[in-house]
Design a protein around this motif. Structure first.
Motif, short mmCIF file in Angstrom:
data_model
loop_
_atom_site.label_atom_id
_atom_site.label_comp_id
_atom_site.label_asym_id
_atom_site.label_seq_id
_atom_site.Cartn_x
_atom_site.Cartn_y
_atom_site.Cartn_z
N LEU A 1 10.39 1.34 14.81
CA LEU A 1 9.68 2.48 14.24
C LEU A 1 8.16 2.30 14.25
CD1 LEU A 1 12.07 3.22 11.24
CD2 LEU A 1 11.91 4.47 13.42
N ASP A 2 7.69 1.08 14.42
CA ASP A 2 6.24 0.79 14.41
C ASP A 2 5.56 1.30 13.14
OD1 ASP A 2 5.89 -0.66 16.80
OD2 ASP A 2 6.03 1.18 17.98
N ILE A 3 6.13 0.92 12.00
CA ILE A 3 5.54 1.27 10.70
C ILE A 3 5.10 -0.03 10.04
CG2 ILE A 3 5.93 2.29 8.43
CD1 ILE A 3 8.11 4.04 9.75
N GLU A 4 3.78 -0.19 9.93
CA GLU A 4 3.22 -1.41 9.34
C GLU A 4 3.47 -1.46 7.84
OE1 GLU A 4 -0.82 -2.13 10.46
OE2 GLU A 4 -0.44 -1.66 12.56
N ASP A 5 3.31 -2.64 7.29
CA ASP A 5 3.58 -2.89 5.87
C ASP A 5 2.37 -2.46 5.02
OD1 ASP A 5 4.83 -3.68 3.57
OD2 ASP A 5 4.72 -5.82 3.98
N ASN A 6 2.09 -1.16 5.03
CA ASN A 6 0.93 -0.62 4.31
C ASN A 6 1.33 0.36 3.21
OD1 ASN A 6 -0.74 -1.98 6.12
ND2 ASN A 6 -0.85 -0.25 7.50
N TYR A 7 2.60 0.41 2.86
CA TYR A 7 3.08 1.45 1.95
C TYR A 7 3.89 0.86 0.81
CZ TYR A 7 1.94 4.16 6.09
OH TYR A 7 1.28 4.69 7.17
N GLN A 8 3.88 1.55 -0.31
CA GLN A 8 4.71 1.20 -1.45
C GLN A 8 6.03 1.94 -1.34
OE1 GLN A 8 3.75 -0.93 -4.11
NE2 GLN A 8 2.05 -1.43 -2.76
N PHE A 9 6.99 1.58 -2.17
CA PHE A 9 8.28 2.25 -2.19
C PHE A 9 8.11 3.73 -2.49
CE2 PHE A 9 12.01 3.70 -4.63
CZ PHE A 9 12.96 3.59 -3.62
N ASN A 10 8.74 4.55 -1.67
CA ASN A 10 8.76 6.01 -1.84
C ASN A 10 7.39 6.66 -1.71
OD1 ASN A 10 10.92 7.73 -1.90
ND2 ASN A 10 10.94 7.96 -4.11
N ASP A 11 6.45 6.02 -1.05
CA ASP A 11 5.13 6.57 -0.80
C ASP A 11 5.28 7.87 0.01
OD1 ASP A 11 2.72 7.11 0.83
OD2 ASP A 11 1.98 5.22 0.03
N PRO A 12 4.67 8.97 -0.44
CA PRO A 12 4.81 10.24 0.26
C PRO A 12 4.41 10.17 1.74
CG PRO A 12 3.80 10.60 -1.88
CD PRO A 12 3.89 9.11 -1.68
N GLU A 13 3.37 9.40 2.05
CA GLU A 13 2.95 9.26 3.45
C GLU A 13 4.03 8.54 4.26
OE1 GLU A 13 -0.69 7.46 6.18
OE2 GLU A 13 -0.91 7.47 3.99
N LEU A 14 4.61 7.50 3.68
CA LEU A 14 5.70 6.77 4.34
C LEU A 14 6.90 7.69 4.56
CD1 LEU A 14 7.13 4.24 5.40
CD2 LEU A 14 7.61 3.61 3.02
N ILE A 15 7.24 8.48 3.56
CA ILE A 15 8.36 9.42 3.69
C ILE A 15 8.10 10.38 4.84
CG2 ILE A 15 9.57 11.33 2.56
CD1 ILE A 15 9.21 9.74 -0.08
N GLY A 16 6.89 10.90 4.94
CA GLY A 16 6.55 11.81 6.03
C GLY A 16 6.69 11.16 7.40
N ILE A 17 6.22 9.93 7.52
CA ILE A 17 6.33 9.20 8.79
C ILE A 17 7.80 8.98 9.13
CG2 ILE A 17 5.91 6.95 9.89
CD1 ILE A 17 3.28 6.85 8.19
N LEU A 18 8.59 8.58 8.15
CA LEU A 18 10.01 8.35 8.38
C LEU A 18 10.73 9.64 8.75
CD1 LEU A 18 10.69 5.85 5.47
CD2 LEU A 18 10.98 5.35 7.91
N GLU A 19 10.42 10.72 8.08
CA GLU A 19 11.07 11.99 8.39
C GLU A 19 10.78 12.42 9.82
OE1 GLU A 19 11.42 14.09 3.99
OE2 GLU A 19 9.63 14.49 5.21
N MET A 20 9.56 12.22 10.29
CA MET A 20 9.23 12.57 11.66
C MET A 20 9.96 11.65 12.63
SD MET A 20 5.21 13.85 11.63
CE MET A 20 4.69 12.33 12.30
N ALA A 21 10.01 10.36 12.34
CA ALA A 21 10.64 9.39 13.24
C ALA A 21 12.16 9.54 13.27
CB ALA A 21 10.26 7.98 12.82
#
Length: 106
Positions: free
Chosen positions: A81-101
């Motif tokens: 997924l190429d998602i770096e370790d820059n997010y906390q649990f349930n971070d809205p930005e992380l959720i958006g990236i995951l939803e797109m991926a």
């Protein structure tokens, strides 16, 4: 119903967030694990055998799986997924990236 396994390092933020997206999903089941010694849930051959598709957050996680579990992942689809370790649990930005991926699975 495909089984989706999400893997990061410590199984604290990224992979549990991805797993949560699939809670009560009608078509997929999801679990998460980590590759590190201090992972909340450590990746295992049993988890890898359960999974139909394995998603790793970074290339290093794929490489670790190849080193430690070569036979268990020989015929598995592994998606980086190429998602770096820059997010906390349930971070809205992380959720958006995951939803797109993961649009094809959600």
């Amino acid at each position: 119903m495909p089984n989706l396994l999400f893997i990061c390092s410590k199984n604290q933020w990224r992979s549990p967030t991805a797993e949560l997206l699939f809670k009560n999903h009608p078509l997929n089941q999801a679990r998460s694990a980590g590759t590190g010694d201090k992972a909340r849930v450590k990746v295992s051959e049993k988890l890898l055998a359960w999974a139909d598709v394995v998603f790793v957050m970074e290339r290093k996680h794929r490489d670790i799986l190849r080193q430690r579990f070569a036979s268990a992942i020989a015929r598995k689809e592994i998606v980086v997924l190429d998602i770096e370790d820059n997010y906390q649990f349930n971070d809205p930005e992380l959720i958006g990236i995951l939803e797109m991926a993961l649009v094809d699975y959600l």
